[in-house]
Design an enzyme around this catalytic site. Structure first.
Site, PDB file in Angstrom:
ATOM      1  N   HIS A   1       8.249  13.063   2.686  1.00  0.00           N
ATOM      2  CA  HIS A   1       8.794  12.181   3.735  1.00  0.00           C
ATOM      3  C   HIS A   1      10.323  12.161   3.787  1.00  0.00           C
ATOM      4  CE1 HIS A   1       8.856   9.589   0.244  1.00  0.00           C
ATOM      5  NE2 HIS A   1       7.607   9.220   0.339  1.00  0.00           N
TER       6      HIS A   1
ATOM      7  N   LYS B   1       2.301  13.830  -8.391  1.00  0.00           N
ATOM      8  CA  LYS B   1       3.262  13.030  -7.622  1.00  0.00           C
ATOM      9  C   LYS B   1       4.256  12.348  -8.546  1.00  0.00           C
ATOM     10  CE  LYS B   1       5.121  10.835  -4.187  1.00  0.00           C
ATOM     11  NZ  LYS B   1       4.625  10.094  -3.039  1.00  0.00           N
TER      12      LYS B   1
ATOM     13  N   HIS C   1       8.798  11.672  -4.491  1.00  0.00           N
ATOM     14  CA  HIS C   1       9.385  10.567  -3.715  1.00  0.00           C
ATOM     15  C   HIS C   1      10.867  10.568  -4.045  1.00  0.00           C
ATOM     16  CE1 HIS C   1       9.267   6.527  -1.696  1.00  0.00           C
ATOM     17  NE2 HIS C   1      10.476   6.549  -2.232  1.00  0.00           N
TER      18      HIS C   1
ATOM     19  N   HIS D   1      -2.032   7.966   2.242  1.00  0.00           N
ATOM     20  CA  HIS D   1      -2.519   6.865   1.390  1.00  0.00           C
ATOM     21  C   HIS D   1      -3.868   6.389   1.919  1.00  0.00           C
ATOM     22  CE1 HIS D   1       1.334   6.354  -0.742  1.00  0.00           C
ATOM     23  NE2 HIS D   1       1.834   6.791   0.392  1.00  0.00           N
TER      24      HIS D   1
ATOM     25  N   ASP E   1       2.319  10.183   5.569  1.00  0.00           N
ATOM     26  CA  ASP E   1       2.586   8.998   4.758  1.00  0.00           C
ATOM     27  C   ASP E   1       1.959   7.771   5.407  1.00  0.00           C
ATOM     28  OD1 ASP E   1       3.444   7.540   2.588  1.00  0.00           O
ATOM     29  OD2 ASP E   1       5.510   7.348   3.273  1.00  0.00           O
TER      30      ASP E   1
ATOM     31  N   HIS F   1       0.352  14.307   3.087  1.00  0.00           N
ATOM     32  CA  HIS F   1       0.793  13.098   2.354  1.00  0.00           C
ATOM     33  C   HIS F   1       0.099  11.895   2.980  1.00  0.00           C
ATOM     34  CE1 HIS F   1       4.143  10.673   0.280  1.00  0.00           C
ATOM     35  NE2 HIS F   1       3.279   9.795   0.786  1.00  0.00           N
TER      36      HIS F   1
HETATM   37  O1  DOR Z   1       6.350   3.123   3.095  1.00  0.00           O
HETATM   38  C1  DOR Z   1       5.780   3.507   2.093  1.00  0.00           C
HETATM   39  N1  DOR Z   1       4.555   3.045   1.745  1.00  0.00           N
HETATM   40  N2  DOR Z   1       6.397   4.392   1.304  1.00  0.00           N
HETATM   41  C2  DOR Z   1       5.893   4.746   0.121  1.00  0.00           C
HETATM   42  O2  DOR Z   1       6.508   5.524  -0.546  1.00  0.00           O
HETATM   43  C3  DOR Z   1       4.640   4.142  -0.380  1.00  0.00           C
HETATM   44  C4  DOR Z   1       3.817   3.656   0.703  1.00  0.00           C
HETATM   45  C5  DOR Z   1       2.697   2.748   0.244  1.00  0.00           C
HETATM   46  O3  DOR Z   1       1.995   3.102  -0.703  1.00  0.00           O
HETATM   47  O4  DOR Z   1       2.510   1.678   0.834  1.00  0.00           O
HETATM   48 ZN    ZN Z   2       3.622   7.788   0.545  1.00  0.00          ZN
END
Ligand code: DOR
Ligand code: ZN
Length: 344
Positions: free
Chosen positions: A174, A99, A136, A15, A247, A13
């Site tokens: 998460h 997702k 999520h 970003h 995450d 997971h």
């Molecule tokens: O803390 C987070 N940041 N939780 C999420 O679900 C998304 C993520 C983000 O994209 O910044």
């Molecule tokens: Zn995330």
């Protein structure tokens, strides 16, 4: 034990964002990880197979020369998602998972799902084809306290979806609660759960006591200490249901240190050293490989990485406080404990 060698870990997971941020953070993940499930919550989101193909090309262009890091792509589920497009993107090997963001649950989730009945046909196609749904798991009902949103989601949304869609493979992303860990554990082979690095280290006091700490604010928000302990027990148990999904969610400092700060902890840089410290404290270093390198691929039906990574224990290792991005600095998660395990 002063050295430990594991199969190369994966991040189930992650970003990576786009543009300048993508350039800045991709090398941080590529340094230690073999593969990563890349989240699709860009602006606009990655909704179609064609968008996922274009995004994968942009990621590949940001991977440092000589790295074998492989991004595994996801599609962002909307009420308009076409089941045939999902099936085709998966059959082509372009997309690994889909997702689900409840609309409004977190960063860039406005296009997410409001009415779960409207995505039934997609979920049925996914169940037939074994395409995992990454969830999520927080309700967005303003009446529900933010600290209860995960537990309520499990009872009111996730469990009904799973009962209505036999065979649907689900990853609870998460997890932050004892209820999340218990539900995942009881869910059998079609249910898995990722646990982040930061939720193994911080509880809600760390965000709020002694002044607000924006770099510890993420979603789902960290809960009470008893929940953190349940997550540590789950991650270090070696049980197949639990695997690493950092995450790691970078935002420039200006977007976090302000009147309405973004959610996300950036942990890609120092995750492995932190995990080794957490597992060692539990006497569970021998289970770090299951959590970081074996259980995730097994859930996704993939082989573990052939390559290995070695960590060595010694004097505390330091990581940069921030990494540079052309849009501004990004603060690296501070575990507030010495990290003795260096990745060789
Ligand atoms: O803390 C987070 N940041 N939780 C999420 O679900 C998304 C993520 C983000 O994209 O910044
Ligand atoms: Zn995330």
């Amino acid at each position: 034990m002063t050295q430990i060698t594991l199969r190369r870990p994966d991040d189930w997971h992650l970003h990576l964002r786009d543009g300048a941020m993508l350039q800045a953070v991709t090398p941080e993940s590529a340094r230690h990880f073999g593969r990563a499930i890349v989240m699709p919550n860009l602006v606009p989101p990655v909704v179609t197979g064609a968008q996922a193909a274009a995004y994968r090309e942009r990621i590949e262009a940001a991977i440092p020369e000589g790295s074998d890091f492989t991004p595994l792509m996801t599609l962002y589920l909307t009420e308009e998602t076409d089941p045939a497009d999902v099936a085709q993107a998966h059959a082509e090997g372009l997309v690994t998972a889909v997702k689900l963001y409840p609309a409004g649950a977190t960063t860039n989730s406005a296009s997410g799902v409001r009415d779960f009945d409207r995505v039934r046909p997609v979920l049925e196609t996914m169940a037939e084809r074994g395409i995992p749904l990454c969830v999520h798991g927080e309700v967005t009902d303003p009446e529900v306290d933010i600290f209860d949103r995960e537990a309520v989601f499990i009872d009111h949304v996730l469990d009904p979806i799973r009962r209505a869609t036999p065979g649907l493979r689900v990853v609870m992303e998460h997890i932050t609660t004892r209820q999340g860990a218990d539900y995942a554990r009881a869910g059998g082979p079609d249910l898995g759960a990722t646990i982040t690095t930061h939720h193994l280290v911080i509880n809600r006091n760390d965000i709020l006591v002694g002044g607000i700490k924006p770099h510890y604010y993420c979603l789902p928000v960290a809960k009470r200490e008893e929940h953190r302990r349940a997550l540590v027990a789950a991650a270090t148990s070696g049980e197949a249901s639990f695997f690493l999904g950092t995450d790691s969610a970078p935002h420039v400092d200006a977007a976090k240190e302000c009147g309405c700060g973004c959610a996300g902890c950036f942990t890609a840089t120092n995750t492995l050293s932190i995990l080794a410290e957490v597992f060692e404290a539990q006497g569970a270093l021998d289970r770090l490989e299951a959590f970081a390198s074996l259980n995730g691929p097994a859930f996704y039906g993939l082989a573990p990485n052939e390559a290995t990574v070695t960590l060595e224990k010694g004097a505390p290792v330091t990581y940069p406080e921030k990494i540079d991005c052309a849009d501004g600095p990004v603060t690296v998660f501070d575990p507030r404990m010495p990290l003795h395990w260096r990745v060789l």
